[in-house]
Write an enzyme that holds these catalytic residues in place. Structure first.
Site, PDB file in Angstrom:
ATOM      1  N   GLU A  97       0.828  -1.201   0.000  1.00  0.00           N
ATOM      2  CA  GLU A  97       0.000   0.000   0.000  1.00  0.00           C
ATOM      3  C   GLU A  97       0.863   1.250   0.000  1.00  0.00           C
ATOM      4  O   GLU A  97       1.965   1.260   0.547  1.00  0.00           O
ATOM      5  CB  GLU A  97      -0.919  -0.012   1.228  1.00  0.00           C
ATOM      6  CG  GLU A  97      -1.938  -1.140   1.123  1.00  0.00           C
ATOM      7  CD  GLU A  97      -2.854  -1.281   2.328  1.00  0.00           C
ATOM      8  OE1 GLU A  97      -3.912  -1.894   2.164  1.00  0.00           O
ATOM      9  OE2 GLU A  97      -2.528  -0.799   3.416  1.00  0.00           O
ATOM     10  N   CYS A 110       3.497   8.571   0.925  1.00  0.00           N
ATOM     11  CA  CYS A 110       3.987   7.648   1.947  1.00  0.00           C
ATOM     12  C   CYS A 110       4.133   6.290   1.253  1.00  0.00           C
ATOM     13  O   CYS A 110       3.140   5.721   0.792  1.00  0.00           O
ATOM     14  CB  CYS A 110       2.969   7.595   3.087  1.00  0.00           C
ATOM     15  SG  CYS A 110       3.349   6.370   4.337  1.00  0.00           S
ATOM     16  N   CYS A 117       6.262  -7.033   7.045  1.00  0.00           N
ATOM     17  CA  CYS A 117       7.357  -6.520   7.875  1.00  0.00           C
ATOM     18  C   CYS A 117       7.773  -7.600   8.859  1.00  0.00           C
ATOM     19  O   CYS A 117       6.957  -8.406   9.295  1.00  0.00           O
ATOM     20  CB  CYS A 117       6.897  -5.273   8.635  1.00  0.00           C
ATOM     21  SG  CYS A 117       8.246  -4.404   9.469  1.00  0.00           S
ATOM     22  N   CYS A 121       6.518  -4.884  15.808  1.00  0.00           N
ATOM     23  CA  CYS A 121       6.109  -3.826  16.739  1.00  0.00           C
ATOM     24  C   CYS A 121       4.643  -4.101  17.062  1.00  0.00           C
ATOM     25  O   CYS A 121       3.828  -4.217  16.145  1.00  0.00           O
ATOM     26  CB  CYS A 121       6.236  -2.448  16.094  1.00  0.00           C
ATOM     27  SG  CYS A 121       7.908  -2.087  15.556  1.00  0.00           S
ATOM     28  N   CYS A 124       1.439  -2.099  15.568  1.00  0.00           N
ATOM     29  CA  CYS A 124       1.385  -1.785  14.135  1.00  0.00           C
ATOM     30  C   CYS A 124       0.677  -2.888  13.348  1.00  0.00           C
ATOM     31  O   CYS A 124       0.989  -4.075  13.510  1.00  0.00           O
ATOM     32  CB  CYS A 124       2.805  -1.596  13.607  1.00  0.00           C
ATOM     33  SG  CYS A 124       2.867  -1.256  11.831  1.00  0.00           S
ATOM     34  N   GLY A 168       6.774  -1.945   5.942  1.00  0.00           N
ATOM     35  CA  GLY A 168       8.139  -2.457   5.929  1.00  0.00           C
ATOM     36  C   GLY A 168       9.151  -1.563   6.610  1.00  0.00           C
ATOM     37  O   GLY A 168       8.862  -0.429   6.990  1.00  0.00           O
ATOM     38  N   LEU A 224      10.479   6.214  17.920  1.00  0.00           N
ATOM     39  CA  LEU A 224      11.035   6.026  19.266  1.00  0.00           C
ATOM     40  C   LEU A 224       9.979   5.442  20.221  1.00  0.00           C
ATOM     41  O   LEU A 224      10.167   4.402  20.798  1.00  0.00           O
ATOM     42  CB  LEU A 224      11.574   7.365  19.777  1.00  0.00           C
ATOM     43  CG  LEU A 224      12.490   7.282  20.993  1.00  0.00           C
ATOM     44  CD1 LEU A 224      13.783   6.570  20.659  1.00  0.00           C
ATOM     45  CD2 LEU A 224      12.788   8.678  21.544  1.00  0.00           C
ATOM     46  N   HIS A 225       8.926   6.170  20.399  1.00  0.00           N
ATOM     47  CA  HIS A 225       7.776   5.754  21.216  1.00  0.00           C
ATOM     48  C   HIS A 225       8.041   5.605  22.707  1.00  0.00           C
ATOM     49  O   HIS A 225       7.110   5.605  23.506  1.00  0.00           O
ATOM     50  CB  HIS A 225       7.115   4.478  20.671  1.00  0.00           C
ATOM     51  CG  HIS A 225       6.648   4.609  19.259  1.00  0.00           C
ATOM     52  ND1 HIS A 225       5.866   5.643  18.835  1.00  0.00           N
ATOM     53  CD2 HIS A 225       6.870   3.843  18.151  1.00  0.00           C
ATOM     54  CE1 HIS A 225       5.610   5.515  17.534  1.00  0.00           C
ATOM     55  NE2 HIS A 225       6.225   4.438  17.095  1.00  0.00           N
ATOM     56  N   CYS A 342      -1.040   5.996   9.708  1.00  0.00           N
ATOM     57  CA  CYS A 342       0.158   5.287  10.182  1.00  0.00           C
ATOM     58  C   CYS A 342      -0.215   3.997  10.894  1.00  0.00           C
ATOM     59  O   CYS A 342      -1.086   4.000  11.758  1.00  0.00           O
ATOM     60  CB  CYS A 342       0.901   6.104  11.238  1.00  0.00           C
ATOM     61  SG  CYS A 342       1.746   7.519  10.637  1.00  0.00           S
TER      62      CYS A 342
HETATM   63  N1  SAH Z   1       9.398   0.618   9.803  1.00  0.00           N
HETATM   64  C1  SAH Z   1       9.438   2.048   9.748  1.00  0.00           C
HETATM   65  C2  SAH Z   1       8.396   2.687   8.860  1.00  0.00           C
HETATM   66  C3  SAH Z   1       6.965   2.192   8.942  1.00  0.00           C
HETATM   67  S1  SAH Z   1       5.932   2.701  10.259  1.00  0.00           S
HETATM   68  C4  SAH Z   1       9.380   2.616  11.140  1.00  0.00           C
HETATM   69  O1  SAH Z   1       9.185   1.845  12.080  1.00  0.00           O
HETATM   70  O2  SAH Z   1       9.572   3.802  11.310  1.00  0.00           O
HETATM   71  C5  SAH Z   1       5.614   4.396  10.103  1.00  0.00           C
HETATM   72  C6  SAH Z   1       5.296   5.052  11.450  1.00  0.00           C
HETATM   73  O3  SAH Z   1       3.991   4.681  11.941  1.00  0.00           O
HETATM   74  C7  SAH Z   1       6.255   4.640  12.541  1.00  0.00           C
HETATM   75  O4  SAH Z   1       6.644   5.758  13.300  1.00  0.00           O
HETATM   76  C8  SAH Z   1       5.424   3.702  13.390  1.00  0.00           C
HETATM   77  O5  SAH Z   1       5.920   3.590  14.682  1.00  0.00           O
HETATM   78  C9  SAH Z   1       4.086   4.352  13.308  1.00  0.00           C
HETATM   79  N2  SAH Z   1       2.974   3.481  13.654  1.00  0.00           N
HETATM   80  C10 SAH Z   1       2.899   2.141  13.533  1.00  0.00           C
HETATM   81  N3  SAH Z   1       1.702   1.698  13.931  1.00  0.00           N
HETATM   82  C11 SAH Z   1       0.990   2.789  14.311  1.00  0.00           C
HETATM   83  C12 SAH Z   1      -0.335   2.987  14.781  1.00  0.00           C
HETATM   84  N4  SAH Z   1      -1.167   1.972  14.932  1.00  0.00           N
HETATM   85  N5  SAH Z   1      -0.723   4.260  15.062  1.00  0.00           N
HETATM   86  C13 SAH Z   1       0.104   5.305  14.859  1.00  0.00           C
HETATM   87  N6  SAH Z   1       1.353   5.168  14.403  1.00  0.00           N
HETATM   88  C14 SAH Z   1       1.804   3.928  14.134  1.00  0.00           C
END
Ligand code: SAH
Length: 349
Positions: A97, A110, A117, A121, A124, A168, A224-225, A342
């Site tokens: 996507e 984007c 992936c 995480c 996600c 990814g 980072l989170h 995201c």
């Molecule tokens: N693998 C890369 C890029 C993909 S994720 C990365 O980790 O950065 C793109 C962004 O969306 C990342 O910052 C990720 O942490 C965030 N993200 C993932 N799941 C999410 C969700 N459910 N709500 C908001 N942001 C999310």
């Protein structure tokens, strides 16, 4: 070998010099290679027949020897807020996507770098799809071309920015992602400025150092989170392999050479990272490397274990970061109604 019995090569895996050589070997002028290269990249042409300054015989010669494995937008969904989500079909039938996000001043693509992936995480949606394969450079390039065309068509302007925040982990597909960015930024490709491109990574120290050594000129964002190891490890297994200190060291290495601030992406979740202690840890981390913070709104994907924190918690983060002169932007999700936000990319459409 008679035509039809060999596997034809994807012509876009050839560099310009390869194409020139192909033509000289066929007894033609090397310059043909330049023309075809321009059709393939700058003009993003997906059919030999459309290469109008090339003779019919030469076009047939190309078709006999090569294929163009372009992507196809299988399904396009438009959100109420103008966001467009594309389900993109790859030549082998797999789907990724990509999203177009318009604002008043820019349109951002984007894009995805892998099918699925491998990082797990646990907030996600993409993590639920197992990693199938890396995208080729041309498959990444094609997503940008498709979105640029949509941007012109639906928003009357060219694409202005690109973020590698789709499906990814771009740093686990290093070679192809960099090759795609090279094509996107060169005059022979889309001629976009690397300053308008941001690669977002979960944060793989070794690869961040490699990016630095390779002298890249695009921006870096790190998901980072949490700036507390125990908290981060619980949601992002990668943190168990390389902790926050190791990540910080790589980011300092990046900054020392590139002088480019790092963007930290950060979601504040209820009962996970919404206390003063969490915010203080983020401030302390940010102070150790020039950086700014994007607070992203959480897009719920599951049973409710992860929930967007209260407005008050986000405000608390904002106040503390501002007090410490750390740049902060609070980002609201776009395209939620079509699962384009995201972390929502999961081939649901
Ligand atoms: N693998 C890369 C890029 C993909 S994720 C990365 O980790 O950065 C793109 C962004 O969306 C990342 O910052 C990720 O942490 C965030 N993200 C993932 N799941 C999410 C969700 N459910 N709500 C908001 N942001 C999310």
């Amino acid at each position: 070998m008679p035509v039809g019995t060999k596997t034809k090569k994807d012509i876009r895996s050839l560099c310009k010099e390869d194409l020139r050589t192909f033509f000289t070997e066929q007894g033609q002028r090397a310059f043909r290679g330049n023309q075809v290269y321009e059709w393939l990249w700058k003009k993003a042409c997906y059919s030999f027949d459309d290469m109008t300054n090339i003779s019919k015989e030469t076009r047939e010669l190309l078709a006999d020897n090569f294929v163009i494995n372009n992507i196809e937008v299988d399904k396009m969904q438009r959100s109420e807020d103008g966001t467009i989500k594309n389900a993109v079909r790859l030549h082998d039938g797999l789907i990724v996507e990509s999203v177009l996000i318009p604002t008043d001043t820019r349109t951002t693509a984007c894009v995805s770098s892998q099918v699925g992936c491998s990082l797990d995480c646990n907030f996600c949606a993409t993590a639920r799809l197992k990693r199938m394969r890396n995208l080729n450079a041309d498959e990444i390039y094609d997503q940008v071309v498709a979105i640029d065309r949509q941007s012109r068509l639906y928003h009357n302007k060219a694409l202005s920015n690109i973020v590698f925040m789709g499906m990814g982990e771009p740093l686990l597909n290093y070679k192809n992602v960099l090759a795609a960015i090279e094509k996107i930024t060169t005059e022979e490709g889309l001629n976009m400025s690397p300053k308008r491109i941001t690669l977002s990574t979960v944060g793989i120290p070794k690869m961040i150092k490699k990016l630095t050594d390779d002298g890249v000129r695009f921006n870096l964002a790190v998901s980072l989170h949490s700036a507390i190891d125990a908290v981060r490890s619980k949601m992002m297994p990668i943190n168990e392999k390389s902790d926050l200190n190791e990540l910080l060291e790589a980011l300092q290495y990046w900054y020392a050479k590139t002088k480019k601030k790092i963007t930290f992406e950060y979601v504040v979740w209820k009962n996970i990272n919404d206390t003063r202690k969490d915010a203080d840890a983020l401030v302390a981390y940010c102070k150790r490397v020039p950086s700014k913070v994007n607070l992203i709104e959480y897009n719920a994907i599951d049973d409710g274990y992860f929930q967007q924190a209260d407005v008050a918690a986000v405000a608390m983060y904002k106040t503390i970061l501002e007090k410490n002169s750390i740049g902060i932007t609070v980002r609201h999700s776009r395209g939620k109604d079509i699962d384009a936000a995201c972390g929502q990319l999961a081939n649901k459409s």
